[in-house]
Each structure stands twice: as C-alpha cells, then as structure tokens.
Design a protein around this motif. Structure first.
Motif: not given
Length: 382
Positions: A237-238, A212-215, A231-232, A365-369
């Motif tokens: 969270x990637x 239940x933790x955000x992985x 799905x990210x 890529x969005x999260x990385x940016x």
C-alpha cells in the motif's frame, strides 16, 4: 571508462575475476563489515557456479547513497560503471544485492536464508486477523528527516494516529543483546508494517515485506535489485510523504474495514519475497548481471598492481569470531551441478514499460487522492 570510477573517492574497492579467481584492490574502507560480507557473497557465487563467471573488473561502492549522478555526465560523456546496493532515477549506479543476504554481524542479523525461514515459520503461529490492528515500525529515526517525521505518527491519547513507532539504534541494541521483540523474525505481530527510507534505500524492505503484514511503503526515492517489480495495491500500500501520519492512519482504517483485502495484499507481498528472493535466485541474478556486464567490457581483465587474491579463509580472517560465525552460516555447501541458472526474461519493450510505469503511478495517485478525500470528509464531519 572504468578508471573514472576510482576518482574523487567514488568507489571503495576494485574486484577482478581472472581465470575464475577473485582479486581485491581496496581504495577506502566501507562502513563496518559491508565489504567483507559483500565479497563473501561473491565468493559464494564463484563456489556455486565455478568457471561460469567470466573474466572482468568492476568497481564497488558500499555507502548508502548513489554516487554516479546523471548530472555529472551530460551529453555523450559515458559514466563509469559502478556497482552499488541501490539506484535511483537520477543516477547510473548498477544495482547489486546488499551485504545482509549473508548477514549483518554488527546488528546480530543472520543471513537472509535463515532469517526468512524463521519469519515464514512465525507467520504461521498467529492468524492475520488476530494481529495488532495498527501499523508498526522499529528502527533508527535519526538518520533521515522522513524517519524523524514518522516518529510523530505514533498513536497516543493526544492524537488519532494508527501507528506504533519505536526508535532504536541497532548497534546499541546488538551490544545489549537483541531481545525477542527486537529480533526481526518476531516483528510480524501487527497487521501493517511500515517501510521508510533512511539515508537512501534500507535493507529492512525485504524483512518487512516477508511478514505477511500489509506493507505500507512511504514514497521511496531509491530502489534495490528487486523492488521495481513490486506493484502497488497488489504487493503493498503506497503512503505519501506529504501528510504521512494521515495517510498511514487511512491505510490502517481501510485495512481494518476491508480485512480480507488487506490480508491478501500482505500475503501477496510476502509471496513475492518467498518466490523471488530465494538465495538460489539471488545468486542467479548476480551471475546474470556480472555476465552481461562483462560482455560490455572493451578490454581484457588483468590483475592490478596491489590487488590480492581472495579466499574464504582470507576474508574470514578480516573479521572477529562472531562475524566469522555469521559468514560460515551462509557458506555455499557445494557447486550447483544439478541445476542451471534461471533464464533471464527478455527486456521490456519501451511501450510496455511505459504502460507498466504509468499504471503504477496511477495507482499511487489514486490511493493518495482517496486518502486526502477521507481526511477532508472527516474534517467536514467534525
């Protein structure tokens, strides 16, 4: 073509299913009891679905890293079909559930069916918002450079990182006796949990997602039989390998500022595991992949010279008393006479698969940016 998989120490054993009975021919030892627990799982499948697995011969590799490399089979050279616990984009390994679904005696980890229930029960004991507002990881940091790098992300008075990282060696912990903080079902008291690969994929992924933790998944190179459906930003969270500590800290800061959204991601990941990794569905996957594999064989399965018939008793005799207890815990009680295997969905059409993969890549890529922008803004402010 199958015989190519016996060359160059590529496979650990050959399994033959003939008239519903399993036969084993070993080529080399697996690490610890991986082979015994894997074969035990296949015997449970035959017990659950008697006479539904067709005659076949397969080769199995039970090390960590993929072995049937695409570069070794260029052009029209067909690769040998080899079953394995994980795959990657540079290999042809056929992905199969790993041994820990039936237990990992050397580390005192019980069968997945038992552990997953305990994790789910413990998830209900503490509200998500009351969990530690940090990312958590515990494991062996010595097996891979990425894990060694993760050890430097540990929060301290000297840095601003938002992770609690604990290094241990599972075999030594098991010998000492796992305490309450080491048991997997008791490692769900942080809002965020980190998944990072070892020598290749890690069996820890399902336990982490179940919490239940955000992985926080550190840019994986390998996949197991279920992880490509994740799905990210929906299930996890990637995290980029580059500037890993910064990106983990950004994820935690974002989550602590968006508690409802972070909690939703954590619970969606856990829901995915609960719904899709029920043992009956794990067995259904095994049945389907073996059936589809058998359809491709262009020869009649035969009992190889030197192969021995397997039984629950003969497998149990290969391990010590403690491991036998673990095996017994995961024994299928009776055949599934009251239900049919789940139906396989149709294969992805190429265009739809391309859209799916592109969408996942864009989200990563969005999260990385956004993470890079966060640290750039913080740097400029300071």
């Amino acid at each position: 073509m199958v015989e190519r998989g016996t060359a160059n120490n590529m496979s650990n054993f050959r399994l033959i299913i003939f008239n519903g009975k399993p036969y084993l021919k070993k080529y080399k030892n697996c690490f610890a009891t991986r082979d015994v627990f894997t074969l035990w799982g296949i015997l449970q499948l035959l017990r659950l679905y008697p006479h539904r697995v067709p005659d076949l011969e397969l080769l199995f590799e039970c090390d960590d890293q993929t072995v049937v490399k695409k570069t070794s089979f260029p052009g029209n050279i067909p690769p040998p079909p080899l079953f394995h616990y994980c795959g990657d984009h540079n290999s042809y390994d056929i992905v199969f559930p790993d041994w820990t679904f039936w237990g990992w005696a050397e580390t005192n980890i019980r069968a997945w069916e038992r552990i997953s229930k305990r994790i789910e029960e413990n998830n209900q004991k503490r509200q998500w918002k009351d969990r530690e507002p940090f990312a958590f990881w515990k494991g062996n940091t010595r097996v891979a450079p990425t894990r060694n790098a993760l050890a430097h992300c540990n929060a301290s008075d000297q840095n601003q990182w938002k992770a609690h990282v604990y290094s241990l060696q599972w075999d030594k912990e098991a010998k000492r006796g796992l305490n309450n903080h080491t048991k997997l079902e008791n490692q769900c008291d942080h809002r965020y949990k980190i998944y990072v690969e070892g020598r290749s994929w890690s069996v820890s992924e399902k336990y982490i997602l179940a919490c239940n933790s955000m992985a926080l998944l550190v840019q994986p190179n390998y996949y197991d039989f279920f992880s490509r459906s994740l799905v990210p930003l929906r299930h996890y969270w990637p995290i980029s390998i580059q500037n890993m500590c910064q990106h983990i800290t950004f994820a935690v800061e974002w989550g602590n500022s968006n508690i409802d959204k972070a909690e939703a991601i954590g619970k969606e990941g856990s829901k995915f595991i609960r719904q899709n990794l029920r043992m009956e569905l794990v067995y259904d996957y095994m049945l389907h992949v073996l059936r589809e594999y058998a359809k491709l064989l262009r020869f009649e399965a035969t009992i190889s010279e030197g192969a021995v018939e397997l039984s629950l008793e003969s497998l149990a005799s290969m391990v010590n008393r403690k491991a036998r207890k673990f095996l017994e815990d995961s024994r299928v009680k009776k055949p599934a006479t009251d239900r049919a295997p789940c139906k396989m969905p149709p294969p992805f059409q190429p265009q739809k698969l391309h859209v799916l993969l592109h969408t996942k890549e864009s989200l990563v890529k969005q999260v990385e940016m956004e993470g890079n922008q966060y640290w750039q803004t913080l740097h400029n402010t300071n």
